[in-house]
Design an enzyme around this catalytic site. Structure first.
Site, mmCIF file in Angstrom:
data_model
loop_
_atom_site.group_PDB
_atom_site.id
_atom_site.type_symbol
_atom_site.label_atom_id
_atom_site.label_comp_id
_atom_site.label_asym_id
_atom_site.label_seq_id
_atom_site.Cartn_x
_atom_site.Cartn_y
_atom_site.Cartn_z
ATOM 1 N N TYR A 134 0.822 -1.213 0.000
ATOM 2 C CA TYR A 134 0.000 0.000 0.000
ATOM 3 C C TYR A 134 0.860 1.270 0.000
ATOM 4 C CZ TYR A 134 -4.027 -2.977 1.217
ATOM 5 O OH TYR A 134 -5.003 -3.934 1.208
ATOM 6 N N LYS B 93 3.246 -15.431 1.978
ATOM 7 C CA LYS B 93 3.128 -16.135 0.695
ATOM 8 C C LYS B 93 4.568 -16.477 0.295
ATOM 9 C CE LYS B 93 0.498 -17.471 -2.780
ATOM 10 N NZ LYS B 93 -0.364 -18.657 -2.671
ATOM 11 N N ASP C 290 -3.492 -17.843 1.333
ATOM 12 C CA ASP C 290 -4.683 -18.455 0.721
ATOM 13 C C ASP C 290 -5.236 -19.564 1.606
ATOM 14 O OD1 ASP C 290 -2.243 -19.603 0.157
ATOM 15 O OD2 ASP C 290 -2.740 -20.246 -1.874
ATOM 16 N N ASP D 14 -5.332 -6.764 5.990
ATOM 17 C CA ASP D 14 -6.523 -6.002 5.629
ATOM 18 C C ASP D 14 -7.659 -6.960 5.275
ATOM 19 O OD1 ASP D 14 -8.262 -4.054 4.797
ATOM 20 O OD2 ASP D 14 -7.101 -3.414 3.053
ATOM 21 N N ASP E 103 -10.995 -8.381 7.848
ATOM 22 C CA ASP E 103 -12.401 -8.195 7.470
ATOM 23 C C ASP E 103 -13.134 -9.533 7.406
ATOM 24 O OD1 ASP E 103 -12.418 -5.483 7.411
ATOM 25 O OD2 ASP E 103 -12.709 -5.264 5.253
#
Ligand code: NAD
Length: 369
Positions: free
Chosen positions: A149, A199, A231, A255, A259
């Site tokens: 980001y 990852k 994942d 992030d 959620d």
């Protein structure tokens, strides 16, 4: 920000807009009772922020508010924004002009979002009752200031008649180490297990992340560490959330997973959050504490909002910024007791339980301490 050496603290109270002031009043009521019981002295500085500050002072984060926050050990934040200010230019809008600058100003690099589903509220979870039976309690620790980001270069260009876009994912060892420490410290106060998300099978960032988190674990021999690819973590959260205690992830993965975690609890009005900066003394950190939800304009001013997210934000503040696990635990136990007694605000109400408003819920929790 003062280094708090005794149990005398300063807290900046930024209630904000919509249901913010209503739920903040209940958090302060509960804090009043718990601080008296545990002999903690807190001086509060109430300040304008968000739309309320735009109306009163012409900008979402007035100088006086920032100064009060700088002088404090922690910020207790409500929420900001609403239809009244939506037509302002983007960079003057409450969330962008108040929340983001506060996070940046205080270098709040660690975002903690508990996903707690109490046994009495499992019906609110969208997961199968067999999966959530008995409830679950997971803490997501998200790195908030690095990664994809914010990495440079970051641009969109045209070449050969088409556009292409570049974002850069970059993490320094020191950034990984400090967020890992927050996760391990948090795990020590709970189930003593950290699941690190990466990852590493595809990203260089993932390899570095895994190596540094593993190195950091050596300082926390009492905490169990394991690793999951992001994942797989997304799948495991809906397959069996009870397997997790603390999850730690870089900015974008955190992030998304935080959620997902909030959604599977099913009760937004119950979820607090913390954004923490560097340590200020021992394990204490400066932090900003706020509900995970927003200003709920659809129910604001009606006295029916659930104050529990704000009350639990105050508990997190006691734990992480004021170093008072005893008082934090007392608030959390009081919330569980009141839910077990059958009191519910409208958002979590079901047949057979007693519907109450914001003030009655706050009062019951204060009484239960
Ligand atoms: P929201 O979280 O305010 O509301 C979503 C739904 O959840 C609504 O139906 C609302 O009534 C309900 N809800 C939320 N908190 C509740 C509570 N404590 N008790 C009972 N019900 C509750 O999200 P939104 O509608 O997307 O946003 C509304 C406003 O809040 C917007 O202006 C948005 O920009 C702002 N917002 C602010 C923050 C923040 O300050 N951190 C975060 C998110 C949204």
């Amino acid at each position: 920000m003062p280094a708090a050496m005794s149990d005398k603290f300063q807290v900046a109270v930024l209630a904000g807009d919509g249901i913010g002031p209503e739920v903040m009043a209940e958090a302060l009521r509960v804090l009043g009772v718990v601080t008296q019981k545990f002999s903690i002295s807190i001086q509060y500085a109430a300040c304008h922020v968000g739309g309320a500050a735009i109306d009163a002072d012409g900008k979402a984060l007035p100088e006086a508010t920032l100064k009060a926050c700088e002088a404090a050990d922690a910020i207790l934040f409500g929420s900001v924004g609403g239809p009244k200010w939506e037509s302002l230019p983007a960079n003057e809008q409450p969330e962008r002009a108040a929340l983001l600058p506060l996070r940046k100003h205080f270098s709040l690099f660690a975002n903690l979002r508990p996903g707690v589903c109490l046994p009495e509220l499992v019906h609110a979870s969208p997961l199968h009752p067999k999966i959530v039976e008995g409830g679950f309690d997971v803490l997501c620790v998200r790195e908030l200031t690095g990664g994809l980001y914010f990495g440079e270069p970051k641009y969109t260009k045209q070449e050969g008649g088409e556009s292409f876009a570049v974002d850069t994912m970059i993490y320094w060892e020191s950034e990984i180490r400090r967020i890992a420490r927050v996760a391990f410290e948090a795990a020590r106060t709970r189930g003593k297990k950290v699941t690190s998300i990466d990852k590493a099978n595809v990203l260089q960032n993932g390899l570095l992340w895994r190596r540094i988190v593993t190195e950091t674990a050596a300082d926390f021999p009492d905490v169990v560490l394991n690793h999951l690819y992001v994942d797989n973590a997304a799948m495991q959260l809906v397959r069996n959330p009870k397997q997790f205690d603390v999850i730690v992830a870089e900015n974008m993965f955190g992030d998304i997973l935080s959620d997902e975690l909030a959604m599977i609890t099913g009760s937004l009005g119950m979820l607090p959050s913390a954004s923490l900066g560097e340590a200020t003394g021992g394990a204490r950190r400066f932090g900003m504490y706020e509900p995970s939800g927003g200003t709920a304009p659809d129910i604001a001013g009606q006295g029916i909002a659930n104050p529990i997210a704000q009350i639990l934000s105050a508990a997190m503040m006691l734990r992480y910024s004021l170093g008072r696990e005893d008082a934090a635990g007392a608030i959390e136990a009081a919330v569980r007791k009141v839910i077990a007694s059958g009191l519910r605000t409208g958002d979590i109400w079901t047949e057979g339980t007693t519907k109450v408003g914001t003030a009655a819920m706050g009062e019951a929790i204060a009484k239960a301490i």
